[in-house]
Motif scaffolding. Structure first.
Motif, PDB file in Angstrom:
ATOM      1  N   VAL A 388      16.107  -5.821   1.006  1.00 19.47           N
ATOM      2  CA  VAL A 388      15.189  -4.762   1.433  1.00 19.47           C
ATOM      3  C   VAL A 388      14.273  -5.307   2.517  1.00 19.47           C
ATOM      4  O   VAL A 388      13.558  -6.290   2.310  1.00 19.47           O
ATOM      5  CB  VAL A 388      14.346  -4.242   0.250  1.00 19.47           C
ATOM      6  N   PHE A 389      14.307  -4.673   3.680  1.00 18.06           N
ATOM      7  CA  PHE A 389      13.457  -5.072   4.810  1.00 18.06           C
ATOM      8  C   PHE A 389      12.367  -4.013   4.980  1.00 18.06           C
ATOM      9  O   PHE A 389      12.654  -2.849   5.266  1.00 18.06           O
ATOM     10  CB  PHE A 389      14.298  -5.221   6.078  1.00 18.06           C
ATOM     11  N   LEU A 390      11.131  -4.442   4.777  1.00 16.07           N
ATOM     12  CA  LEU A 390       9.985  -3.542   4.783  1.00 16.07           C
ATOM     13  C   LEU A 390       9.067  -3.855   5.960  1.00 16.07           C
ATOM     14  O   LEU A 390       9.015  -4.995   6.417  1.00 16.07           O
ATOM     15  CB  LEU A 390       9.201  -3.685   3.469  1.00 16.07           C
ATOM     16  N   GLY A 391       8.325  -2.862   6.398  1.00 16.64           N
ATOM     17  CA  GLY A 391       7.432  -3.070   7.533  1.00 16.64           C
ATOM     18  C   GLY A 391       6.078  -2.426   7.325  1.00 16.64           C
ATOM     19  O   GLY A 391       5.962  -1.366   6.694  1.00 16.64           O
ATOM     20  N   CYS A 392       5.045  -3.070   7.825  1.00 14.37           N
ATOM     21  CA  CYS A 392       3.681  -2.532   7.812  1.00 14.37           C
ATOM     22  C   CYS A 392       2.904  -3.257   8.905  1.00 14.37           C
ATOM     23  O   CYS A 392       3.454  -4.096   9.627  1.00 14.37           O
ATOM     24  CB  CYS A 392       3.031  -2.720   6.446  1.00 14.37           C
ATOM     25  N   ARG A 393       1.624  -2.985   9.018  1.00 13.02           N
ATOM     26  CA  ARG A 393       0.781  -3.711   9.971  1.00 13.02           C
ATOM     27  C   ARG A 393       0.149  -4.925   9.313  1.00 13.02           C
ATOM     28  O   ARG A 393       0.199  -6.020   9.851  1.00 13.02           O
ATOM     29  CB  ARG A 393      -0.304  -2.784  10.534  1.00 13.02           C
ATOM     30  N   HIS A 394      -0.448  -4.707   8.135  1.00 14.08           N
ATOM     31  CA  HIS A 394      -1.124  -5.800   7.423  1.00 14.08           C
ATOM     32  C   HIS A 394      -0.718  -5.741   5.951  1.00 14.08           C
ATOM     33  O   HIS A 394      -0.811  -4.686   5.324  1.00 14.08           O
ATOM     34  CB  HIS A 394      -2.646  -5.673   7.547  1.00 14.08           C
ATOM     35  N   SER A 426       3.483  -6.590  11.047  1.00 16.63           N
ATOM     36  CA  SER A 426       3.565  -6.738  12.502  1.00 16.63           C
ATOM     37  C   SER A 426       2.283  -7.209  13.165  1.00 16.63           C
ATOM     38  O   SER A 426       2.310  -7.652  14.311  1.00 16.63           O
ATOM     39  CB  SER A 426       4.001  -5.411  13.122  1.00 16.63           C
ATOM     40  N   ARG A 427       1.136  -7.126  12.483  1.00 18.06           N
ATOM     41  CA  ARG A 427      -0.128  -7.477  13.130  1.00 18.06           C
ATOM     42  C   ARG A 427      -0.793  -8.707  12.487  1.00 18.06           C
ATOM     43  O   ARG A 427      -1.983  -8.916  12.645  1.00 18.06           O
ATOM     44  CB  ARG A 427      -1.113  -6.303  13.069  1.00 18.06           C
ATOM     45  N   GLU A 428      -0.039  -9.533  11.796  1.00 21.41           N
ATOM     46  CA  GLU A 428      -0.648 -10.657  11.090  1.00 21.41           C
ATOM     47  C   GLU A 428      -0.396 -12.016  11.738  1.00 21.41           C
ATOM     48  O   GLU A 428      -0.951 -13.016  11.286  1.00 21.41           O
ATOM     49  CB  GLU A 428      -0.141 -10.698   9.639  1.00 21.41           C
ATOM     50  N   ALA A 429       0.425 -12.060  12.771  1.00 23.39           N
ATOM     51  CA  ALA A 429       0.715 -13.349  13.397  1.00 23.39           C
ATOM     52  C   ALA A 429      -0.540 -13.925  14.055  1.00 23.39           C
ATOM     53  O   ALA A 429      -1.286 -13.218  14.738  1.00 23.39           O
ATOM     54  CB  ALA A 429       1.836 -13.196  14.425  1.00 23.39           C
ATOM     55  N   GLU A 430      -0.780 -15.218  13.853  1.00 23.75           N
ATOM     56  CA  GLU A 430      -1.971 -15.857  14.415  1.00 23.75           C
ATOM     57  C   GLU A 430      -1.942 -15.900  15.935  1.00 23.75           C
ATOM     58  O   GLU A 430      -2.985 -15.880  16.587  1.00 23.75           O
ATOM     59  CB  GLU A 430      -2.100 -17.276  13.851  1.00 23.75           C
ATOM     60  N   ASP A 431      -0.732 -15.977  16.495  1.00 26.82           N
ATOM     61  CA  ASP A 431      -0.626 -16.054  17.957  1.00 26.82           C
ATOM     62  C   ASP A 431      -0.647 -14.681  18.623  1.00 26.82           C
ATOM     63  O   ASP A 431      -0.501 -14.561  19.847  1.00 26.82           O
ATOM     64  CB  ASP A 431       0.647 -16.799  18.354  1.00 26.82           C
ATOM     65  N   GLY A 432      -0.792 -13.604  17.803  1.00 23.94           N
ATOM     66  CA  GLY A 432      -0.844 -12.259  18.360  1.00 23.94           C
ATOM     67  C   GLY A 432       0.507 -11.617  18.555  1.00 23.94           C
ATOM     68  O   GLY A 432       0.597 -10.462  18.972  1.00 23.94           O
ATOM     69  N   GLY A 433       1.589 -12.360  18.275  1.00 22.50           N
ATOM     70  CA  GLY A 433       2.921 -11.792  18.400  1.00 22.50           C
ATOM     71  C   GLY A 433       3.183 -10.755  17.319  1.00 22.50           C
ATOM     72  O   GLY A 433       2.538 -10.743  16.270  1.00 22.50           O
ATOM     73  N   LYS A 434       4.137  -9.886  17.576  1.00 19.96           N
ATOM     74  CA  LYS A 434       4.455  -8.807  16.634  1.00 19.96           C
ATOM     75  C   LYS A 434       5.856  -9.013  16.061  1.00 19.96           C
ATOM     76  O   LYS A 434       6.804  -9.268  16.803  1.00 19.96           O
ATOM     77  CB  LYS A 434       4.358  -7.446  17.324  1.00 19.96           C
ATOM     78  N   THR A 435       5.944  -8.892  14.745  1.00 16.57           N
ATOM     79  CA  THR A 435       7.211  -9.052  14.049  1.00 16.57           C
ATOM     80  C   THR A 435       7.585  -7.740  13.391  1.00 16.57           C
ATOM     81  O   THR A 435       6.786  -7.157  12.639  1.00 16.57           O
ATOM     82  CB  THR A 435       7.118 -10.155  12.972  1.00 16.57           C
TER      83      THR A 435
END
Length: 529
Positions: A388-394, A426-435
């Protein structure tokens, strides 16, 4: 297709064929209205001489008869029931079609916010319970719930005031059709009922709305002149495109509502008979059911994201259904229909499935996983068969049903793992990148390919090099739910990349592999705009 077939049969077009463009900034009106004017010019040129002398053209500034006539009813006993009924005139909203099945009566049990209070988006868990007399809901896992929202009392009153209909808002009328509209003939309603449950004064007006308005603006007034410009009846020296551009800037771009337009054009007084000509039907809303029928046939759970946004206008915009859902209190009774969804599990619970559900797309995925887990054998279930691949911001703010996924993955001491999940915050990367979910699929490419590769029972197919098997035979499923923007195509490209990296396919063969999955029903999508 119709145009080409007529040409094959020897027909001659009166004027050049032109397809409507639903991507036009004015919608299909942007192509339809200019073409329609050309059509009438051609008809007048070629066929005017064949008309009877007794027939004359209807002047452009004369309104056509309304679709509906409102006749004051003498049936005063029906007044109370008409103003309170939830089910009067269901056919005034044709989008709530018969495919949605019969109407069930539901009671709101919960209406809880799922996202943190500090998060910008409010997502609600709406739990509906079958009314005692219903017994249970008649839906299947993977189906869609169809809700008919209502406009708020304050907004309805605001439109009534703007239209000048407040004095007759609660007068009981018998609806009589002037045209072939048997769906309303003889029914009873008030203007307030029509505006509350069946028509949409909060929608963004299309050109037809302004076309009705312009006929009832005072002749010679600046307001009539502006409405004529919007509708393409431009003064000399101004092109139709200029008026259309002005209309787009005034209404569509900033999503101004019908009510707001009526308030600004305060000299316009439209007879109530034109209410169906003026306003579109209040559209039913569809939501994927977020729970399996097998867990409780009397329960329906929905994950509903409330729509709020800003434009250049001062007042923030809010969705009609969002405003309605936000006000639903526990104990409220409302009608609900069900229609078949597009996602269905493979027959064998041992068949691998890759689920992809970012945001509220997680709803049908949760329902299907619940059903799948219940059908798995008590022992020897392989978590790698359910990815299961899930997505959110935080992960701490808007990860929907997060505790459920942790439990199913065996992250608490009391549960055995029945699946593996991968969260793209998608908004948790320390370098600001989006996953995003497609990035997680590539990260877990070995697991994904192990689930999706053709079964070992498949036979060699000539034309696929290196002993590849026919992609249409065997293998796992992919089920995608969520926004119809770039996500579905991104997931597809990710799976193609997985097939190249781990299956040894060429890029073309990987595309054919996914196409084969789609053909055989192993690739399923339920996405919305």
């Amino acid at each position: 297709m119709l145009h080409n077939r007529l040409l094959q049969l020897g027909a001659s077009p009166l004027l050049p064929h032109q397809d409507a463009d639903d991507q036009h900034y004015l919608g299909i009106d942007g192509t339809l209205h200019p073409w329609t004017r050309q059509l009438f010019d051609v008809l007048e040129e070629h066929y005017l001489q064949h008309l009877s002398p007794s027939l004359t053209f209807i002047p452009d500034d004369e309104p056509l008869p309304p679709l509906l006539r409102l006749v004051r009813s003498s049936n005063t006993n029906a007044q109370a029931s008409t103003s309170t009924s939830n089910s009067k005139l269901p056919s005034l909203a044709p989008q709530a079609d018969s495919s949605a099945g019969r109407i069930h009566k539901a009671v709101v049990e919960r209406n809880d916010r799922m996202t943190m209070q500090t998060h910008f988006q409010d997502v609600r868990l709406l739990r509906l319970v079958a009314h005692d007399s219903e017994g249970s809901f008649g839906y299947e896992t993977g189906d869609v719930a169809v809700l008919q929202p209502e406009n708020s009392a304050a907004e309805v009153q605001r439109f009534l005031d703007a239209a000048g209909w407040a004095d007759t808002a609660d007068t009981l009328f018998e609806l009589r059709a002037n045209s072939d509209a048997p769906f309303v003939e003889g029914q009873l309603a008030t203007l307030r009922t029509l505006l509350t449950r069946h028509l949409s004064p909060l929608s963004v007006p299309r050109m037809s709305f302004f076309d009705v308005m312009r006929h009832w603006a005072p002749k010679g007034s600046l307001q009539r002149e502006k409405l004529n410009e919007f509708c393409g009846s431009a003064p000399q020296g101004q092109s139709h495109n200029e008026g259309a551009d002005e209309l787009y800037e005034y209404a569509m771009r900033v999503r101004r509502t019908c009510t707001e337009v009526m308030e600004e054009f305060d000299e316009v007084r439209i007879p109530p008979d034109y209410i169906l000509d003026l306003l579109p039907p209040l559209r039913a809303r569809e939501f994927s059911i977020a729970c399996a029928k097998e867990t409780n046939e009397r329960i329906v759970e929905l994950a509903i994201a409330l729509v709020k946004y800003r434009t250049r206008l001062d007042k923030p915009r809010r969705g009609v259904c969002s405003r309605w859902v936000e006000t639903l209190e526990p104990g409220t009774t409302l009608p609900v229909r069900f229609k078949r969804g597009t996602l269905r599990l493979p027959q064998s619970p041992q068949t691998p499935v890759v689920f992809v559900g970012p945001g509220t797309g997680v709803a049908p995925i949760r329902a299907l996983v619940q059903q799948r887990v219940r059908s798995l054998p008590a022992r020897n279930s392989d978590p790698n068969n359910t990815l299961v691949f899930l997505g959110c911001r935080h992960s701490q703010r808007d990860w929907l049903f997060g505790d459920d996924w942790k439990k199913l993955a065996g992250e608490d001491a009391q549960s055995s793992p029945t699946l593996r999940y991968f969260l793209a915050a998608s908004r948790e990367a320390e370098d600001g990148g989006k996953t995003y979910v497609q990035d997680k699929i590539v990260e877990q490419s070995a697991l994904v390919w192990d689930a999706l590769r053709p079964s070992r029972r498949a036979t060699h197919v000539p034309g696929l090099s290196n002993g590849h098997t026919d992609a249409r035979i065997g293998g796992g499923y992919v089920m995608i739910s969520g926004s119809s923007g770039s996500m579905p195509s991104g997931v597809r490209k990710a799976v193609e990349q997985v097939a190249v990296e781990h299956g040894g396919y060429t890029e073309q063969q990987a595309k054919e592999y996914v196409e084969g999955m789609l053909t055989d029903g192993r690739w399923q999508e339920e996405c919305w705009s």
